[in-house]
Scaffold this active site. Structure first.
Site, PDB file in Angstrom:
ATOM      1  CG  ASP A  21      51.566  40.491  26.603  1.00 21.88           C
ATOM      2  OD1 ASP A  21      51.108  39.788  25.742  1.00 21.88           O
ATOM      3  OD2 ASP A  21      51.682  39.838  27.592  1.00 21.88           O
ATOM      4  CE  LYS A  24      55.097  43.405  18.927  1.00 25.52           C
ATOM      5  NZ  LYS A  24      55.020  43.250  20.609  1.00 25.52           N
ATOM      6  CB  THR A  25      49.259  40.618  17.398  1.00 25.33           C
ATOM      7  OG1 THR A  25      50.405  40.198  17.247  1.00 25.33           O
ATOM      8  CG2 THR A  25      48.261  39.658  16.358  1.00 25.33           C
ATOM      9  CG  HIS A  85      62.257  40.634  21.889  1.00 30.66           C
ATOM     10  ND1 HIS A  85      62.591  41.848  21.210  1.00 30.66           N
ATOM     11  CD2 HIS A  85      63.697  40.174  22.279  1.00 30.66           C
ATOM     12  CE1 HIS A  85      63.666  42.224  21.409  1.00 30.66           C
ATOM     13  NE2 HIS A  85      64.395  41.322  22.244  1.00 30.66           N
TER      14      HIS A  85
HETATM   15  P1  GDP Z   1      51.584  42.100  21.146  1.00 28.46           P
HETATM   16  O1  GDP Z   1      52.409  41.036  21.953  1.00 28.46           O
HETATM   17  O2  GDP Z   1      52.095  43.221  21.219  1.00 28.46           O
HETATM   18  O3  GDP Z   1      51.288  41.407  19.542  1.00 28.46           O
HETATM   19  O4  GDP Z   1      50.097  42.110  21.845  1.00 28.46           O
HETATM   20  P2  GDP Z   1      48.692  41.644  21.658  1.00 28.46           P
HETATM   21  O5  GDP Z   1      47.989  42.374  20.485  1.00 28.46           O
HETATM   22  O6  GDP Z   1      48.680  40.081  21.596  1.00 28.46           O
HETATM   23  O7  GDP Z   1      47.972  41.888  22.763  1.00 28.46           O
HETATM   24  C1  GDP Z   1      48.491  41.736  24.064  1.00 28.46           C
HETATM   25  C2  GDP Z   1      47.192  41.708  25.108  1.00 28.46           C
HETATM   26  O8  GDP Z   1      46.636  42.855  25.237  1.00 28.46           O
HETATM   27  C3  GDP Z   1      45.963  40.922  24.630  1.00 28.46           C
HETATM   28  O9  GDP Z   1      45.344  40.378  25.487  1.00 28.46           O
HETATM   29  C4  GDP Z   1      45.212  41.933  24.076  1.00 28.46           C
HETATM   30  O10 GDP Z   1      43.695  41.370  24.116  1.00 28.46           O
HETATM   31  C5  GDP Z   1      45.363  43.179  25.065  1.00 28.46           C
HETATM   32  N1  GDP Z   1      45.141  44.361  24.374  1.00 28.46           N
HETATM   33  C6  GDP Z   1      45.624  44.740  22.994  1.00 28.46           C
HETATM   34  N2  GDP Z   1      45.063  46.016  22.770  1.00 28.46           N
HETATM   35  C7  GDP Z   1      44.429  46.429  24.048  1.00 28.46           C
HETATM   36  C8  GDP Z   1      43.764  47.835  24.322  1.00 28.46           C
HETATM   37  O11 GDP Z   1      43.556  48.543  23.396  1.00 28.46           O
HETATM   38  N3  GDP Z   1      43.119  47.636  25.422  1.00 28.46           N
HETATM   39  C9  GDP Z   1      43.060  46.510  26.200  1.00 28.46           C
HETATM   40  N4  GDP Z   1      42.478  46.815  27.333  1.00 28.46           N
HETATM   41  N5  GDP Z   1      43.768  45.556  26.052  1.00 28.46           N
HETATM   42  C10 GDP Z   1      44.379  45.504  24.969  1.00 28.46           C
HETATM   43 MG    MG Z   2      51.771  39.726  18.541  1.00 27.07          MG
END
Ligand code: GDP
Ligand code: MG
Length: 398
Positions: A21, A24-25, A85
């Site tokens: 979260d 990354k994606t 993960h």
């Molecule tokens: P991952 O699990 O690392 O791949 O994370 P995701 O890309 O799926 O992002 C997790 C959540 O964080 C999602 O709801 C995204 O919309 C949110 N998110 C990602 N980047 C940002 C950002 O720069 N700002 C905010 N406010 N939310 C973000």
């Molecule tokens: Mg992801």
């Protein structure tokens, strides 16, 4: 920028790592979006397309993994993003996609978290040297938080053995960039990230300088001449008359390099990447076994003991139903062209005595015979011919 990618161009392998979260994606999608507006060799890949990453089978295990390609002004990239993960862990331990460098995503709202550390540890162990940090979610953090997270992340990098002082750190918002926001933390932050990735992460070139390593695929006798071993040079430059060692199965046998042949032509030297046949002087064919390795004299040694990272496959992946004991597990280990009985002792956290299927751990391997085993070399361990463990060597011990 419209120049077509030519096939000889080197590709830089990168990937997004970091706690669940942290973005990354979102960042992966934002990178493709920013670059798709700059050149025709980069296509926008949406968050949804990346996140429903297809299942891939690597060495028996199932990994959900997205491979995204794009191009910057400097070079072409293959970028890996793992949804979960455990996908990340399996990707690293199985060597499914080898990264030249990684983009560590840390959400400013959380700071470094357990998976941040775990991903960095694995990255370090599999030999990744360069990390670029993206402190994400700058849109909902203040400057003080961003700076604190930067300090904390640099400390963590140093702690794990990366260059925490010089690793570039960029603040930004992957989400804003994905939305096309042109303010500082939007598109320009991703642009800046790409510039530092271009300049900080080096693509490995073929290593012609280090002492040569020739893993042996095959050996035969040439009547009247002697023993010839065949393989592909992994690193270095092999020269006629060089001193060498034949390693494996408890042996370290000194020899010298006689005739070297490439495509049946005698040559004076051969370079990494080339498939060669090499006459090794004074060695009977009966002493050569597939799985041995020929190396420059005194550059490598054989050992019974190695440190490794292992992953215990789940029942669904064809692995065990039962957990694994921390010590005393003995089964055959398979790597490249050899297999040898091996004992596995796990380094588990205090108070833990079992490794559950689907979990990973640091392990100490004890091989029944002394072998050369290179850092980053992958292996499997099988029970009744079924792969139950996949692993990667992290260090030679004692
Ligand atoms: P991952 O699990 O690392 O791949 O994370 P995701 O890309 O799926 O992002 C997790 C959540 O964080 C999602 O709801 C995204 O919309 C949110 N998110 C990602 N980047 C940002 C950002 O720069 N700002 C905010 N406010 N939310 C973000
Ligand atoms: Mg992801």
């Amino acid at each position: 920028f419209t120049q077509n990618a030519d096939d000889t161009e080197t590709i830089c392998n990168v990937g997004t790592i970091g706690h669940v979260d942290h973005g990354k994606t979102t960042l992966t999608a934002a990178i493709t979006k920013v670059l798709s507006s700059e050149n025709d060799d980069s296509k926008y890949v949406s968050y949804g397309e990346i996140d429903k990453a297809p299942e891939e089978k690597a060495r028996g295990i199932t990994i959900n993994i997205a491979h995204v390609g794009y191009r910057t002004k400097a070079r072409r990239y293959a970028h890996t993003d793992c949804p979960g993960h455990s996908d990340f862990v399996k990707n690293m331990i199985s060597g499914a996609s080898q990264m030249d460098g990684a983009i560590l995503v840390v959400a400013a709202t959380d700071g470094t978290m357990p998976q941040t550390r775990e991903h960095l540890l694995l990255a370090k162990q599999v030999g990744i040297k360069e990390i670029v940090v993206f402190v994400n979610k700058a849109d909902i953090a203040d400057m003080e938080m961003l700076e604190l997270v930067e300090i904390e992340t640099r400390e963590l990098l140093t702690d794990i053995g990366f260059d925490g002082i010089n690793s570039p750190v960029v603040y930004g918002s992957a989400l804003r960039a994905l939305q096309g926001d042109m303010s500082d933390f939007g598109v320009p932050s991703v642009r800046k990230l790409l510039d530092v990735v271009d300049s900080y992460i080096t693509t490995p070139t073929r290593d012609y300088k280090s002492p040569f390593i020739l893993p042996i695929d095959n050996a035969f006798t040439v009547p009247g001449r002697g023993t010839v071993v065949v393989g592909t040079l992994k690193q270095g430059t092999l020269k006629k008359n060089a001193n060498a060692n034949l390693l494996g199965f408890d042996e370290e046998i000194p020899t010298t390099i006689g005739d070297i042949q490439i495509f049946k032509q005698s040559v004076l030297e051969a370079k990494a990447g080339e498939n060669v046949g090499v006459l090794i002087r004074g060695i009977k064919i009966s002493r050569v076994q597939t799985g041995m390795l020929l190396c420059a004299a005194n550059s490598l040694s054989v050992s019974n003991h190695y440190a490794a990272q292992i992953y215990l496959l789940t029942k669904r992946e064809g692995g065990r139903k039962k957990p694994m004991q921390a010590s005393g597990y003995i089964q055959p280990l398979y790597s490249s062209t050899w297999h040898i009985t091996c004992r596995v002792d796990l380094k588990l956290p205090d108070g833990t005595e079992l490794l559950m299927p689907g979990e990973h751990a640091e392990a100490r391997l004890t091989l029944m015979r002394k072998m050369p085993f290179l850092e980053g070399q992958a292996f499997t361990i099988r029970e009744n011919k079924c792969t139950v463990i996949t692993g990667i060597v992290t260090k030679q011990l004692g």
